[in-house]
Design an enzyme around this catalytic site. Structure first.
Site, PDB file in Angstrom:
ATOM      1  N   LYS A  94     -33.498 -45.605  57.563  1.00 52.82           N
ATOM      2  CA  LYS A  94     -32.832 -44.616  56.699  1.00 52.82           C
ATOM      3  C   LYS A  94     -31.307 -44.774  56.682  1.00 52.82           C
ATOM      4  O   LYS A  94     -30.800 -45.577  55.923  1.00 52.82           O
ATOM      5  CB  LYS A  94     -33.277 -43.200  57.097  1.00 52.82           C
ATOM      6  N   TYR A 135     -44.820 -39.364  62.836  1.00 52.20           N
ATOM      7  CA  TYR A 135     -45.077 -40.399  61.826  1.00 52.20           C
ATOM      8  C   TYR A 135     -44.142 -41.560  62.099  1.00 52.20           C
ATOM      9  O   TYR A 135     -42.935 -41.367  62.277  1.00 52.20           O
ATOM     10  CB  TYR A 135     -44.820 -39.830  60.416  1.00 52.20           C
ATOM     11  N   ASP A 147     -38.465 -43.450  68.215  1.00 48.06           N
ATOM     12  CA  ASP A 147     -38.385 -43.688  66.776  1.00 48.06           C
ATOM     13  C   ASP A 147     -37.271 -42.790  66.240  1.00 48.06           C
ATOM     14  O   ASP A 147     -37.473 -41.582  66.052  1.00 48.06           O
ATOM     15  CB  ASP A 147     -39.734 -43.365  66.130  1.00 48.06           C
TER      16      ASP A 147
END
Ligand code: HOZ
Length: 431
Positions: A271, A150, A243
């Site tokens: 994050k 994702y 990622d």
């Protein structure tokens, strides 16, 4: 909080009823909904270190930690003080600040593949922008991604997506154009032959991966797989894009690329870099990053990019992450990961554990999980029952088999013990 406690939920239920009228599904991001485990969401009142308190006054050990940013815990005092001071000086300027330079320097110093950085407000934006840059740099359109990974809700990257898409069983979202879908090539994680074939057939601009995929549960790469990706992309003239929104500053100071000694061309961060406020970034080789406007011609922008509050929170968080912090996180993650797997074994429940520094998953599958297909074959009903039982006992874990648990620096041995005691109890009932 405490093993065996049953929770009250009348205020959460009341808020959820109002929320359903006002927001799709009653939430602002699908992963919060808890539909996959057959219950209503819990509305949070506040966080306190490694614990959450909901609007009904129930207290939980929190293993979600806002899905990763809170590696230093809820309301960490240094972060709160720094952000408060930043807010007093102004919440946004639309002009450069010193904190952005300081944060960029921290990123470049920690992340091996980062020679230059561009900040954004979300991981989705950073992914979208990194892909645009990869396309511009190679003159190619297609992107190879892995099933179950994702990369935010970028149109072209939703195919076979993990996280909320996996949780809701949405293999491809309506609203994505045929052209965008056609430019996305999906290969199974850990499938070397599939990657070789796709690189030969499709000549992609980039191979995009989470080096430690954690949006289908945690599915670590096979030995040598990341190095293989590095060599295969170089040979094929494609860029390698990591990622590291989840793994960045979490599995090691410089992320998975630091741990594995595999250098991508571009890195997506999110994050932890925002310390609980909205911040993300993409970074990479200088020659590539200098294509980004205004240094170059690849356009990308954002009113709140490098926002002073978010950069302050990110800097304060990164400064807590020294070698001792990663040692502590590793010990804690091992205790939790191994403890959950042992609890399942002890109860005779078919499960396999996966863990690394700062990330843990218990898969309800006898065989180790190496791919999205393996993750999808897990016993999702058993996972849902486990999760409901854990919540009832004051343990707030990710309400989906397709998400990882997020140990932090403020989880104590007592939090792990309480969690494992609850797990033994619930798994015993399940068996
Ligand atoms: N990416 C996060 C966990 N897989 C969750 C963010 C969200 O979708 O709300």
């Amino acid at each position: 909080m405490g093993s065996g406690a049953r929770l009250t939920a009348s205020r959460s239920a009341e808020l959820y009823q109002r929320a359903l009228e006002l927001m799709p599904g009653g939430v602002n991001s699908p992963v919060r909904a808890m539909r996959a485990i057959g219950r209503d969401p819990i509305f949070v009142a506040r966080g306190d270190g490694a614990e959450l308190v909901d609007v009904d006054g129930n207290r939980y050990v929190d293993w979600v930690m806002s899905w990763g940013p809170l590696i230093a815990g809820h309301a960490q005092p240094d972060v709160v003080t720094t952000v408060t001071a930043a807010a007093r000086a102004g919440t946004s300027f639309g002009a450069p600040t010193r904190a952005e330079v300081d944060l960029a320097a921290e990123v470049v110093q920690r992340v091996p593949g980062a020679e230059m950085v561009r900040m954004t407000s979300s991981g989705t934006e950073a992914s979208m922008s990194a892909i645009r840059l990869a396309r511009a740099a190679t003159g190619r359109d297609r992107v190879l991604k892995f099933a179950g990974a994702y990369h935010g809700h970028v149109d072209g990257l939703l195919a076979d997506g993990g996280s909320g898409l996996a949780t809701q069983g949405i293999p491809a979202s309506p609203g994505v154009t045929a052209a965008q879908a056609a430019d996305t090539i999906v290969v199974a994680w850990n499938d070397r032959a599939g990657v070789e074939r796709a690189l030969g057939e499709h000549e992609p601009a980039a191979v995009l991966c989470e080096p430690y995929p954690a949006n289908m549960g945690l599915v670590l790469p096979d030995e040598g797989f990341l190095r293989f990706l590095r060599e295969a992309t170089t040979a094929a003239g494609a860029l390698l894009v990591f990622d590291e929104v989840i793994t960045g500053f979490r599995v090691a100071a410089g992320g998975a690329q630091d741990r594995e000694r595999v250098m991508p061309d571009l890195t997506i961060l999110g994050k932890v870099i925002g310390g609980g406020l909205p911040a993300a970034a993409y970074a990479g080789r200088r020659d590539l990053m200098e294509r980004v406007a205004p240094a170059g011609d690849v356009y990308q922008a954002g009113t709140l990019s490098g926002n002073p509050l978010a950069t302050a929170a990110g800097l304060a968080t990164l400064r807590l992450l020294d070698a001792a912090a990663y040692e502590r996180l590793e010990v804690l993650s091992r205790s939790l990961g191994q403890g959950l797997a042992e609890a399942a074994r002890g109860a005779g429940v078919e499960a396999s554990g996966a863990w690394t520094t700062g990330l843990v998953t218990l898969f309800f599958s006898r065989a180790p999980v190496r791919s999205y297909a393996d993750a999808r074959a897990c016993d999702l009903d058993a996972h849902a029952a486990f999760c409901r039982g854990m919540l009832d006992r004051g343990v707030y874990m990710p309400p989906s088999q397709f998400e990882a648990w997020f140990p932090s620096l403020v989880h104590s041995d007592a939090h792990v013990d309480l969690t494992l005691e609850a797990a033994r109890d619930v798994l015993g009932e399940l068996a």
